[in-house]
Structure formats: C-alpha cells, structure tokens
Design a protein around this motif. Structure first.
Motif, mmCIF file in Angstrom:
data_model
loop_
_atom_site.group_PDB
_atom_site.id
_atom_site.type_symbol
_atom_site.label_atom_id
_atom_site.label_comp_id
_atom_site.label_asym_id
_atom_site.label_seq_id
_atom_site.Cartn_x
_atom_site.Cartn_y
_atom_site.Cartn_z
ATOM 1 N N SER A 1 -8.520 7.761 -2.943
ATOM 2 C CA SER A 1 -9.576 7.131 -3.733
ATOM 3 C C SER A 1 -10.733 8.100 -3.962
ATOM 4 N N GLN A 2 -10.422 9.381 -4.182
ATOM 5 C CA GLN A 2 -11.514 10.324 -4.429
ATOM 6 C C GLN A 2 -12.124 10.198 -5.809
ATOM 7 N N GLU B 1 -15.177 0.754 -9.759
ATOM 8 C CA GLU B 1 -14.441 2.022 -9.846
ATOM 9 C C GLU B 1 -14.306 2.591 -8.464
ATOM 10 N N ASN B 2 -13.414 2.039 -7.668
ATOM 11 C CA ASN B 2 -13.342 2.503 -6.284
ATOM 12 C C ASN B 2 -12.196 3.464 -6.044
ATOM 13 N N GLY B 3 -11.548 3.871 -7.103
ATOM 14 C CA GLY B 3 -10.524 4.908 -6.950
ATOM 15 C C GLY B 3 -9.224 4.407 -6.350
ATOM 16 N N GLN B 4 -9.085 3.093 -6.189
ATOM 17 C CA GLN B 4 -7.867 2.601 -5.555
ATOM 18 C C GLN B 4 -6.930 2.074 -6.616
ATOM 19 N N VAL B 5 -5.709 2.559 -6.544
ATOM 20 C CA VAL B 5 -4.735 2.249 -7.581
ATOM 21 C C VAL B 5 -4.450 0.758 -7.640
ATOM 22 N N ARG C 1 -13.557 7.807 -7.069
ATOM 23 C CA ARG C 1 -14.433 6.643 -7.174
ATOM 24 C C ARG C 1 -15.770 7.060 -7.800
ATOM 25 N N ARG D 1 0.808 -1.210 0.000
ATOM 26 C CA ARG D 1 0.000 0.000 0.000
ATOM 27 C C ARG D 1 0.840 1.256 0.000
ATOM 28 N N TRP E 1 -6.274 -1.709 -6.887
ATOM 29 C CA TRP E 1 -7.381 -2.451 -7.488
ATOM 30 C C TRP E 1 -7.325 -2.367 -9.008
ATOM 31 N N TYR E 2 -7.000 -1.157 -9.510
ATOM 32 C CA TYR E 2 -6.925 -0.990 -10.952
ATOM 33 C C TYR E 2 -5.786 -1.809 -11.512
ATOM 34 N N ASP F 1 -4.349 3.712 -0.765
ATOM 35 C CA ASP F 1 -5.791 3.544 -0.660
ATOM 36 C C ASP F 1 -6.496 4.803 -0.180
#
Lengths: 87, 630, 195
Positions: free
Chosen positions: A83-84, B605-609, A86, A13, B611-612, A80
């Motif tokens: 994550s804006q 699409e959760n904005g987490q790198v 989203r 992370r 995950w992408y 993490d």
C-alpha cells in the motif's frame, strides 16, 4: 458465480486467491456470453468466449509473473502490504 | 448684466482648479493674487447684479439662468441652472463680500503656514460650492453644493494634517454632518417620489396643491430636510462638531464656521419654507431647536478658556436665533440676522486671529491680558463686533436684527412668550460671555508679550467689517425708530411675511426695552466678575455645585459623552468582537468545507487493492441500480 | 439434458464456494479446476461443444496448470495457512457478501423482467464458430494475437529472477553517488533495474 468471485476477491488477502477469484469472474462472464449466444442459436457468443479465453491467458501469465516478483520483493503475498501508493 | 450670474460660482471654481494643479510651482504672491482676485471678481459681479436686480422689475421677482441639463433619465431632469431672487441675491452678496475680505486677510495671515496655495485652492472651491448651493434652482444642484462645502470644510479643518488631532476633528465634523446629509437625501428621495420634481419653485407649487397642511408627507419631508439643516448648521443634536472644528486655521473658522457654511441650513429652510409651512409641527420643532440651542451655546461659551471655542459656541447660539426666527415664521428676520451675524462673527474671528498670532499661537484667554494698548485695531474691532453680537442698542447691527427676531417671536402666530423669553435670556448670556472675553483679553495686566502686529492686508478687512457691524443694521429700521424696513421689504418679494397676531402685553418698544435691560445686566455682571472682582468667579466655581455646573457647561452639556457612550462605544465593541469577521467566516467556511472533503477523499486512497476493488464493486452496484430504477 | 444442466450448475457453484473459502492454495486450485470442468459440461448441454472442449483444454488445462506450477514454486508452508486462518474471520465476509448479494438481486430482477429463455437442442458446431471467427470477427483475432504477444514479452521480462545480493545494493549505491544522484529511491526492496 460472478458474485461469488467478487466476494472472494474482496475478502482474500493472499494474492494468489485474488488471481483465482478473477479467473472465476472471467469464467462467469464467459458463461453468460455463451448462454446468450445459445439462446439466439448463433455462434457469436462462442466467438466472444474464445476472445475471453485469450485475454484470460494473457492476464494470467503476466499476473503470475508479477506475483512472483512481488513475493521476491516482500517475502509475503499479503495484498495489504503493498500500500505504498497511498495518498 | 444678469447674464453674468454663472460667473459667480465659475470663477472661484476655475481658480481653485488652477491653484490645485500648478499651486506647488508658483510663488506665494501669485497664488495669493489668483486666490483673492477670483473672489474679488465674484464680489464685483454680485454687486453689479444687485444693482441690476434692484433696478429692473423682473417677472415673479426672479431671474433664472439655465446652463445645461445635467441628467435626463426617466422623467428626472435636473438642470445646471441658477435662480436669482431677493433671498439668493442677499446671500451671495454677503457671502462673496465677506469671503473676499477673509481671503485678503488670509493672504497675510497664512504666509507662515505651509501649503499656502493649497489653502487658497480649498477656500476658492468652498466659495464656489457655497455659491452653487445658494444659486441652485433645484434641490439636486443644491445638494451638490451642500456636499461640496462639506468636503471643503473637512479639507480645511484638517488643513494642518500632520497633527493627528486636526484630522480627528475634521473626521468628526464630516461624520456628524454626514448624518444630517443622509437625512436630507432621504428627504429628496421622498420629495421626488411624491411630487415628481426637484426644481424648487415647481416643488413648492406642487406641494401646496397636492399636500394638505399638516398631513404626514410634508411633515416627513420637512423633518428630513430639517435633519440635514441641523447637521450642517450645528444645531441640537448635531452641534458637537463645531467647537472641535476650531482646529482649522482662523480664516477658515471665520469663513466657513461662522459666516457661510453653517448658515446653509438656514438658507435651506428659508428656501423650502413652503414645506415647513405645510408642516406646522416641524416648524415648531425648528423654533424649539433654535431656542434650546441658543441657550446651550450661550451657557457653554461662558466656560470655555479657548478664545476660538468661545466664538464657536457663540456661532452655535446665534444660528439658534436664526432657527428661532425661521421657526416662528419670520423668514426675513432670520436672513437679516444672518447678514449681520456674518459681519460681526467673521470680524470676531479675524480679530481673535490677530490676537492669537500676536500671542504666538496662544489660545487661552486666561493667559492674555491688557492687549488694548498693544493691539488697538484688534481691540476696537473685537469690541465693536462683540457689542454687535450682544446687541448694543441703537448703534450696532446686531441690535436691529436680534430685536426683529425677538419681537417676531413674541407676536407671530407661531410664536410664544416662552420662545421670546428664551431669546432674552440668550441676550443676557451673550453679553456675559463676550464681555468676559473682552475684559479678560483686552483689559487687566498683560500676561504674555506681543510678538507680531498686523499689516495692511489684515487691517483693511478689519476696518471694513467694523464699519459694517455698525451700519449693517440700518437697512432695516423698526417702526419705533424710523420705520424703514427696506431689507424685509426686499426679502418679502421672495419670502412670505409674518403675520402679527398678539402684540398684546408687549409692544415692540417694550420688547426692545427688555432686550436692552438684558444686555446691560450681562455687561454689568461681566464687568464685575472679570474686571473688578475676579476672585468671585473662583468662589462661584470653587464649591461642588458650581464645579459640576461648570463641567457640564464646559463639555457642551455633555453631548460628546452621550454620543460616545451611545454610538461610538457600541460600534467599537462590535468591531472588536467581529475582528475575525463573521462574513469572512462564511467564505472561509467554504474553503474549510473543501478541505474537509479533501481529507475525507484522501482516506479512500489507501493503496490497498482490495479496497479499490470493493469501491469498483460498490460503484457497479450503484450504477446498475440507477440503470434499473431510473 | 435439463437434469444434467442443473447438476452441473450445482457442482459449479459448490466448487466455487469451496474455492474462495479454502485456506490452502492448492486445495482451492483443485476446486477451481472442478468448477471449470462443470462449466464445460454446462457448455455442452447448451449446445456449444466446441467451447466446452476449449474450456477444458485451455482454461482448465493450461491456465490452471500454470497456476499450480507457480503455487508450487512459492512453497507456501504451514505458516501461510496460519496467516490465512487469521485473516479469514467471519467479520471480513460481511461487506463483500452484502455487495455480492445486492448484485445478485439486481441481476435476478433483470432476468425476471426478461422473457424465459427457450433452450434448444440445436448445437452450434465448430465449423460455424470458425466461420464467424474469421469472418466478421477477424480483427478481434488479430488483436488477440497482439495481446498474447505482449503478454509473452511481458511475462518473459517479469519472470527474470533478480538476485538480490547485498553487494549488488552497495555497488549500485556507489554508482549512484558517483553519478551525483541521491540515495532515495522509490519502493522498498531492491533497485529496480527493470524498465
């Protein structure tokens, strides 16, 4: 090595480790090119590796600058937390 | 002269269109002139044609006038063509003449109503459709006229559309006749598919050649056509619409629901008699339906307080007589009764209209009384018509036509004693109910004052029809009374004659005697119950059994209730249950599925790198796998 | 030569594993440098001495040094290590390991289908590389230089320290209200005066 870099990218992370894993992956890709070039006894693999090197350099410099800005804004290096975007 | 045939439907049709287009802008007088004159012209032409037809001798006793080919596709080519033989001649003569008289009547009686020219437009369109139906030389053109009269019936029953009840009655009439129409069109499909043509004469010829008597196909075709006839003629089991159709104006009831449209079914069966001859079970069914309906109509007419509803049930009953005649093979007798019925039934309706108007729109016979002094012409007209309806011996038209039917019912090969007996009981009931009305309305103490009296435009039709109700029967005298069956002789150029089998127990004379007896008993009973001792009626109806019987007959033997429970309630229940529309849920389901997928995709699409990156890696794995293994 | 290759390969892989599993960033960086050096040895054994030198000089020498400087700047204390410990539970490793394993399997399968590579002792010298680079691959060189220029400008711009003062925030809020804008701005943190 590429797979190891990929695993590292997905697990860690901390953004620094993310960038490091990307470096590992780039290195592995370059290794593959050089091996291919050496197999055919041609310099093309090495030429590609030079380009990869240039790319990695550019990417690292910009990436680290971004990382510094990120740290400045959020006071932490948690990927993490960013994550804006989203949906 | 015969070439003028096409004008008979064309002129009323044209005048109907003219009235529809400009009717709102012209004065009532002009509208009446256009409306009545068109029918008058048609009547004159029919009379001329009759003269010409009777005078000349035509090949096959018929005349065909082809106008043009209507449809021509894949071997199916019905034409717009008119076919004149004895049957259609008689019918158009009666229809146009009675229509003319009724139009003349309504020119005055409809003056206070709004929509005067609209009324004449609809009535003219109706006459045009009816004549088309009668003159059609193929079943498709006949069906066109059939639908046309159905439409005009709907439009005219709901003429005063601002009252919701009239619209409901019109809707009921249309829907019930539609059931019959659907059966008929299926019958037409069947006929065309198996015999390859809808041209009536050709159809009859091919049917006799190709279909053995009593086999399944003619039975099916005849049964389907019978379904159509039953719907239009308000017989069992589709008779429920006619009493409610009395919501329309009185001239409408006189024309459509007494003299013409409801006889379209009779005409259809007579026209396609070959099919019915090839299907004896169906012909028997026709007779049974006729007998049952005439009893049902008679019983129900006995209990109605509304004068027009009495006459409606009476129509149902009399058409039952015509069906009975057709069912035993007495085709000419059925048409004879049609003619006399047109005269006296329309007269009954017209004079009832005069009474209702005079009573300021009161329909209840128990609120009328003593009108024979106030409205003498209406009284005479109604009395003569009523006697003709019941069959007063020797001097009324109805006596001759009914007598002919009943004697044929006894003596024809397809007849039987039971049918004859039903007919005689029907005579008794008819006399009873019509004299009930006469005694209640025209005798006794006046209950409601008279406010309006008729003028000449009403008086003339009443007088003419009264005369016809008396002399109309003389065109066909039975053997014992002169033996001049001109009418049946004429019709036998177009329809087969009926065999005489078992005269046996009952000669024609004795049959007439029984009829006379039934008539007198009915008349006497009505006199006693309604003129002298009205309290006996109350006693009869007062006890439990009488009351139940009265209710049963009053509701037309409960058919409305059956149909409501059997058809209307389930459909309404289903409509309620399906309010959210099962079919729509399928389409909504597609939309909902999309929404589901959207929500699912949204979660990716959760904005987490990381995950992408993981999804990129997974995608790469998949693509490499595809490249490797496919 | 073969033995050197296998030894160097083993070292590289081991070092990479250490890179991705360390809690301390600096430790990981040092392991990464080791990994890069061993890859340079592999290059040498493959007959690409020029590239081996470049790997050491540029990759391990410049890029990694940059990394180290930045990490030092960030002053990641024991708290960060604690967080890392918390984050790196074995459960987290399952998914990525599966994906990587599948990837390795696919590549192994591909390689098994191809022919065995014959290794030659013939080495491709720098002269040849240079001729190929400035010959057919000239346009690549130009593009690489433009890329580096872009990176330079970007790094300079992004590297500017934005001093986040409360007064700055209030001032910028005031100017925004005065100019008629609204106070809703994207992102958390300071105003983005950058482009």
């Amino acid at each position: 090595m590429f797979a190891l870099g990929l695993a590292g990218l997905l697990v860690r992370r901390n953004l620094i480790f993310t960038l490091m894993s990307i470096e590992v992956m780039l290195n592995a890709a370059g290794l593959a090119f050089v091996v291919a070039g050496a197999h055919w006894w041609q310099p093309d693999g090495q030429v590609i590796f030079i380009f990869i090197l240039a790319t990695a350099a550019a990417e690292v410099s910009v990436g680290l600058a971004l990382l510094l800005q990120f740290h400045h804004q959020n006071k932490s290096l948690d990927a993490d937390a960013a994550s804006q975007m989203r949906g | 002269m015969l070439r003028l045939l096409w004008l008979i439907p064309a002129i009323p049709f044209a005048s109907s269109i003219v009235l529809a287009l400009v009717g709102a802008r012209i004065s009532k007088k002009i509208a009446a002139i256009i409306g009545v004159a068109s029918i008058a012209t048609s009547t004159v032409i029919s009379i001329l044609l009759t003269w010409s037809f009777l005078g000349s001798s035509l090949p096959k006793n018929s005349y065909t006038q082809v106008l043009w080919t209507w449809i021509n596709v894949a071997g199916f080519h019905p034409r717009i063509a008119f076919y004149l033989d004895a049957l259609s001649l008689v019918m158009i003569l009666v229809v146009t003449f009675v229509s003319f008289l009724i139009h003349l009547y309504s020119a005055e009686s409809m003056l206070e109503s709004e929509g005067y020219s609209r009324f004449f437009a609809y009535m003219n369109l109706f006459v045009a459709s009816m004549v088309t139906l009668l003159l059609a030389d193929n079943l498709l053109l006949l069906y066109l006229g059939w639908e046309g009269v159905g439409l005009c019936s709907y439009l005219l029953i709901g003429f005063w559309y601002s009252d919701f009840k009239n619209g409901l009655a019109a809707r009921k009439a249309f829907i019930v006749t539609r059931i019959g129409d659907t059966a008929m069109i299926v019958g037409l499909f069947l006929l065309f598919q198996h015999l390859g043509t809808l041209h009536i004469q050709e159809l009859m010829r091919r049917a006799t050649e190709q279909w053995p008597a009593g086999s399944a196909l003619p039975i099916a075709a005849a049964a389907l056509l019978l379904g159509g006839a039953v719907g239009k003629s308000a017989q069992l089991p589709l008779q429920t619409w006619l009493p409610d159709a009395m919501a329309g104006p009185t001239p409408t009831s006189a024309l459509i629901h007494a003299a013409t449209m409801v006889t379209a079914g009779v005409y259809l069966i007579a026209r396609t008699h070959v099919l019915f001859t090839l299907a004896p079970p169906v012909q028997l069914a026709v007779a049974i339906i006729g007998a049952a309906t005439l009893l049902l109509g008679g019983c129900s007419a006995l209990t109605q307080p509304d004068i027009k509803r009495v006459l409606a049930y009476s129509t149902v009953s009399q058409i039952g007589y015509m069906f009975l005649a057709l069912g035993v093979g007495a085709w000419a007798a059925g048409i004879f009764h049609f003619m006399t019925h047109a005269f006296f039934k329309s007269l009954l309706f017209l004079s009832a209209g005069v009474v209702i108007d005079a009573m300021h729109d009161e329909h209840n016979i128990f609120k009328m009384g003593g009108l024979r002094k106030e409205l003498p012409l209406a009284f005479v007209a109604f009395l003569v018509a009523g006697c003709s309806l019941a069959g007063l011996p020797l001097i009324t038209a109805g006596f001759y036509s009914k007598g002919l039917i009943l004697s044929e019912a006894w003596s024809s090969p397809q007849g039987s004693a039971i049918l004859w007996l039903a007919g005689v009981v029907g005579v008794f009931l008819t006399a009873l109910y019509i004299f009930r009305v006469i005694f209640l309305v025209f005798f006794g103490e006046p209950k409601t004052p008279v406010t309006k009296r008729p003028a000449y435009k009403i008086k003339i039709p009443l007088v003419v029809l009264t005369v016809l109700s008396v002399v109309g029967g003389f065109v066909n005298l039975p053997p014992v009374l002169g033996d001049e069956p001109w009418f049946t002789r004429l019709l036998h150029t177009a329809l087969p004659s009926v065999g005489q089998e078992h005269f046996g127990l009952l000669t024609e004379v004795r049959s007439e005697e029984f009829i006379t007896l039934a008539f007198l008993v009915g008349l006497g009973l009505a006199y006693v119950l309604y003129h002298r001792r009205r309290q006996w009626v109350e006693v009869l109806v007062g006890n439990r059994a009488g009351k139940a019987l009265h209710e049963f007959w009053f509701s037309g033997w409960g058919f409305d209730w059956y149909y409501d429970k059997l058809f209307v309630q389930p459909v309404m229940w289903f409509a309620r249950v399906d309010k959210s529309d099962a079919v729509d849920t399928f389409y909504n389901g597609v939309a909902d599925l999309n929404k589901l997928l959207y929500r699912g995709l949204r979660r990716t699409e959760n904005g987490q790198v990381r995950w992408y990156a993981a999804s990129i890696a997974a995608g790469t794995v998949v693509f490499v796998a595809i490249a490797l293994f496919l | 030569m073969d033995a050197m290759f296998y030894v160097a390969a083993a070292v590289a892989i081991l070092a990479t594993v250490m890179v991705i599993t360390r809690l301390n960033a600096v430790h990981a960086l040092l392991y990464l440098i080791v990994s890069l050096l061993s890859v340079a040895v592999i290059f040498y054994t493959l007959g690409a001495p020029f590239i081996a030198a470049l790997e050491v000089i540029i990759y391990a020498g410049a890029i990694m040094v940059l990394f180290v400087f930045v990490v030092m700047m960030l002053i990641l204390g024991p708290k960060t290590t604690e967080m890392e410990r918390m984050w790196l539970v074995p459960r987290m490793w399952i998914g990525p390991c599966i994906l990587s394993a599948i990837l390795i399997a696919e590549v192994a399968y591909l390689l098994s289908r191809a022919g065995v590579a014959g290794k030659g002792t013939f080495s491709v010298g720098p002269k040849k590389v240079g001729m190929t680079l400035f010959g057919p691959y000239l346009i690549g060189v130009e593009l690489a230089s433009m890329l580096l220029l872009g990176a330079l400008v970007g790094a300079y711009h992004l590297g500017k320290r934005e001093r986040l003062e409360i007064q700055d925030v209030v001032d910028s809020d005031a100017t925004r209200i005065a100019s008629g804008g609204d106070l809703v701005r994207p992102g958390v943190g300071g105003p983005s005066r950058a482009a």
